[in-house]
Write a protein that holds these residues in place. Structure first.
Motif, mmCIF file in Angstrom:
data_model
loop_
_atom_site.group_PDB
_atom_site.id
_atom_site.type_symbol
_atom_site.label_atom_id
_atom_site.label_comp_id
_atom_site.label_asym_id
_atom_site.label_seq_id
_atom_site.Cartn_x
_atom_site.Cartn_y
_atom_site.Cartn_z
ATOM 1 N N MET A 150 -39.007 17.607 -3.395
ATOM 2 C CA MET A 150 -39.142 18.163 -1.966
ATOM 3 C C MET A 150 -38.408 19.478 -1.947
ATOM 4 S SD MET A 150 -40.322 17.558 0.897
ATOM 5 C CE MET A 150 -40.197 17.522 2.750
ATOM 6 N N ARG A 151 -37.243 19.583 -2.466
ATOM 7 C CA ARG A 151 -36.624 20.777 -2.376
ATOM 8 C C ARG A 151 -37.144 21.832 -2.938
ATOM 9 N NH1 ARG A 151 -30.344 19.257 -3.863
ATOM 10 N NH2 ARG A 151 -29.865 17.908 -2.075
ATOM 11 N N ARG A 152 -37.929 21.595 -3.949
ATOM 12 C CA ARG A 152 -38.548 22.758 -4.880
ATOM 13 C C ARG A 152 -39.677 23.311 -3.848
ATOM 14 N NH1 ARG A 152 -39.779 23.400 -10.921
ATOM 15 N NH2 ARG A 152 -40.890 25.136 -10.703
ATOM 16 N N VAL A 153 -40.404 22.464 -3.292
ATOM 17 C CA VAL A 153 -41.466 22.849 -2.404
ATOM 18 C C VAL A 153 -40.978 23.652 -1.101
ATOM 19 C CG1 VAL A 153 -43.280 21.998 -0.584
ATOM 20 C CG2 VAL A 153 -42.987 20.818 -2.809
ATOM 21 N N ALA A 154 -39.738 23.224 -0.549
ATOM 22 C CA ALA A 154 -39.174 24.032 0.548
ATOM 23 C C ALA A 154 -38.773 25.271 0.009
ATOM 24 C CB ALA A 154 -37.860 23.167 1.188
ATOM 25 N N ALA A 155 -38.369 25.565 -1.434
ATOM 26 C CA ALA A 155 -37.789 26.618 -1.791
ATOM 27 C C ALA A 155 -38.890 27.670 -1.978
ATOM 28 C CB ALA A 155 -37.112 26.581 -3.117
ATOM 29 N N VAL A 156 -39.974 27.116 -2.485
ATOM 30 C CA VAL A 156 -41.392 27.875 -2.615
ATOM 31 C C VAL A 156 -41.720 28.584 -1.382
ATOM 32 C CG1 VAL A 156 -43.670 28.069 -3.417
ATOM 33 C CG2 VAL A 156 -42.070 27.038 -4.765
ATOM 34 N N VAL A 157 -41.812 27.640 -0.441
ATOM 35 C CA VAL A 157 -42.147 28.043 1.184
ATOM 36 C C VAL A 157 -41.006 29.217 1.606
ATOM 37 C CG1 VAL A 157 -42.416 27.307 3.425
ATOM 38 C CG2 VAL A 157 -43.446 25.739 1.656
ATOM 39 N N LEU A 158 -39.849 29.050 1.492
ATOM 40 C CA LEU A 158 -39.158 29.832 1.895
ATOM 41 C C LEU A 158 -39.127 31.149 1.250
ATOM 42 C CD1 LEU A 158 -35.761 27.895 2.510
ATOM 43 C CD2 LEU A 158 -37.161 28.791 4.111
ATOM 44 N N LEU A 159 -39.376 31.181 -0.083
ATOM 45 C CA LEU A 159 -39.658 32.516 -0.915
ATOM 46 C C LEU A 159 -41.079 33.120 -0.215
ATOM 47 C CD1 LEU A 159 -38.931 34.310 -3.098
ATOM 48 C CD2 LEU A 159 -40.364 32.670 -4.600
ATOM 49 N N ALA A 160 -41.975 32.501 -0.164
ATOM 50 C CA ALA A 160 -43.419 32.882 0.388
ATOM 51 C C ALA A 160 -43.144 33.419 1.702
ATOM 52 C CB ALA A 160 -44.457 31.833 0.570
ATOM 53 N N ILE A 161 -42.341 33.065 2.733
ATOM 54 C CA ILE A 161 -42.080 33.458 3.936
ATOM 55 C C ILE A 161 -41.250 34.789 3.855
ATOM 56 C CG2 ILE A 161 -40.833 32.958 6.048
ATOM 57 C CD1 ILE A 161 -41.646 30.047 5.867
ATOM 58 N N ALA A 162 -40.167 34.549 2.863
ATOM 59 C CA ALA A 162 -39.391 35.894 2.673
ATOM 60 C C ALA A 162 -40.238 37.278 2.256
ATOM 61 C CB ALA A 162 -38.245 35.646 1.666
ATOM 62 N N SER A 163 -41.315 36.744 1.419
ATOM 63 C CA SER A 163 -42.113 37.822 0.804
ATOM 64 C C SER A 163 -43.148 38.217 1.878
ATOM 65 C CB SER A 163 -42.862 37.215 -0.275
ATOM 66 O OG SER A 163 -42.131 37.046 -1.289
ATOM 67 N N LEU A 164 -43.292 37.476 2.818
ATOM 68 C CA LEU A 164 -44.415 37.844 3.616
ATOM 69 C C LEU A 164 -43.724 38.656 4.882
ATOM 70 C CD1 LEU A 164 -47.169 37.537 5.046
ATOM 71 C CD2 LEU A 164 -46.375 35.607 6.277
ATOM 72 N N ASP A 165 -42.510 38.164 5.271
ATOM 73 C CA ASP A 165 -41.846 39.296 6.090
ATOM 74 C C ASP A 165 -41.425 40.322 5.601
ATOM 75 O OD1 ASP A 165 -39.437 36.482 7.302
ATOM 76 O OD2 ASP A 165 -41.660 37.131 7.856
ATOM 77 N N ALA A 166 -41.339 40.733 4.236
ATOM 78 C CA ALA A 166 -40.729 42.029 3.631
ATOM 79 C C ALA A 166 -42.259 42.679 3.531
ATOM 80 C CB ALA A 166 -40.238 41.820 2.151
ATOM 81 N N PRO A 220 -41.679 42.343 -8.482
ATOM 82 C CA PRO A 220 -40.975 41.905 -7.066
ATOM 83 C C PRO A 220 -39.743 40.986 -7.257
ATOM 84 C CG PRO A 220 -43.322 41.779 -6.744
ATOM 85 C CD PRO A 220 -43.132 41.933 -8.185
ATOM 86 N N ALA A 221 -38.771 41.642 -6.738
ATOM 87 C CA ALA A 221 -37.427 40.858 -6.792
ATOM 88 C C ALA A 221 -37.466 39.677 -5.976
ATOM 89 C CB ALA A 221 -36.412 41.764 -6.410
ATOM 90 N N ALA A 222 -37.209 38.422 -6.636
ATOM 91 C CA ALA A 222 -36.916 37.077 -5.949
ATOM 92 C C ALA A 222 -35.788 37.014 -5.263
ATOM 93 C CB ALA A 222 -37.085 36.092 -7.179
ATOM 94 N N PRO A 223 -35.640 36.444 -4.059
ATOM 95 C CA PRO A 223 -34.396 36.308 -3.304
ATOM 96 C C PRO A 223 -33.417 35.494 -4.181
ATOM 97 C CG PRO A 223 -36.040 35.855 -1.985
ATOM 98 C CD PRO A 223 -36.826 36.292 -3.189
ATOM 99 N N LYS A 224 -31.792 35.476 -4.251
ATOM 100 C CA LYS A 224 -30.985 34.875 -4.985
ATOM 101 C C LYS A 224 -30.639 33.566 -4.032
ATOM 102 C CE LYS A 224 -31.331 37.174 -8.725
ATOM 103 N NZ LYS A 224 -31.937 36.557 -9.860
ATOM 104 N N PHE A 225 -30.982 33.751 -2.550
ATOM 105 C CA PHE A 225 -30.449 32.530 -1.915
ATOM 106 C C PHE A 225 -31.246 32.457 -0.412
ATOM 107 C CE2 PHE A 225 -27.812 36.295 -1.050
ATOM 108 C CZ PHE A 225 -27.508 36.267 0.357
#
Length: 127
Positions: A1-17, A122-127
């Motif tokens: 579950m945490r992994r899915v949440a992390a992937v979703v957050l990464l996707a949102i951060a990439s979309l925002d950028a 593309p750089a991946a967010p660290k947190f």
């Protein structure tokens, strides 16, 4: 579950950028030329490309975007180290492959003093 949440957050951060017109790239490669010797590793370099402001900020310097299309971004800035000859720092980033090249040409010279050949992603967010 945490992994899915992390992937979703990464996707949102990439979309925002992407929506903001800003991309952060992490790069590795080498430098060559009279200012570096032959094939000296560069260590980690980074680029922040802000398409809306027309600027590229990087660990190599700050630049103005001089050309952009669907294939590449070209940029240029001043090379002004303290106590050394000045010049121009020019570069380009291939938007498809992530390959980047920048070169410094000192004032009054025709050939580059230093060339950076980099592979970026593309750089991946660290947190």
């Amino acid at each position: 579950m945490r992994r899915v949440a992390a992937v979703v957050l990464l996707a949102i951060a990439s979309l925002d950028a992407a929506q903001a017109g800003t991309v952060i790239l992490a790069c590795d490669g080498f430098a060559a030329g009279p200012g570096a010797g032959k094939g000296m590793p560069t260590g980690q370099k980074s680029f922040l490309v802000d398409d809306h402001k027309g600027i590229v900020q990087s660990s190599l310097g700050d630049f103005l975007i001089t050309h952009r299309d669907e294939r590449e971004i070209r940029f240029e800035g001043k090379y002004q180290p303290k106590g050394a000859r000045h010049g121009v720092h020019v570069g380009r980033i291939d938007r498809i492959t992530g390959d980047a090249v920048t070169w410094i040409t000192l004032d009054g010279e025709k050939e580059p003093f230093l060339t950076f050949v980099l592979s970026c992603q593309p750089a991946a967010p660290k947190f």
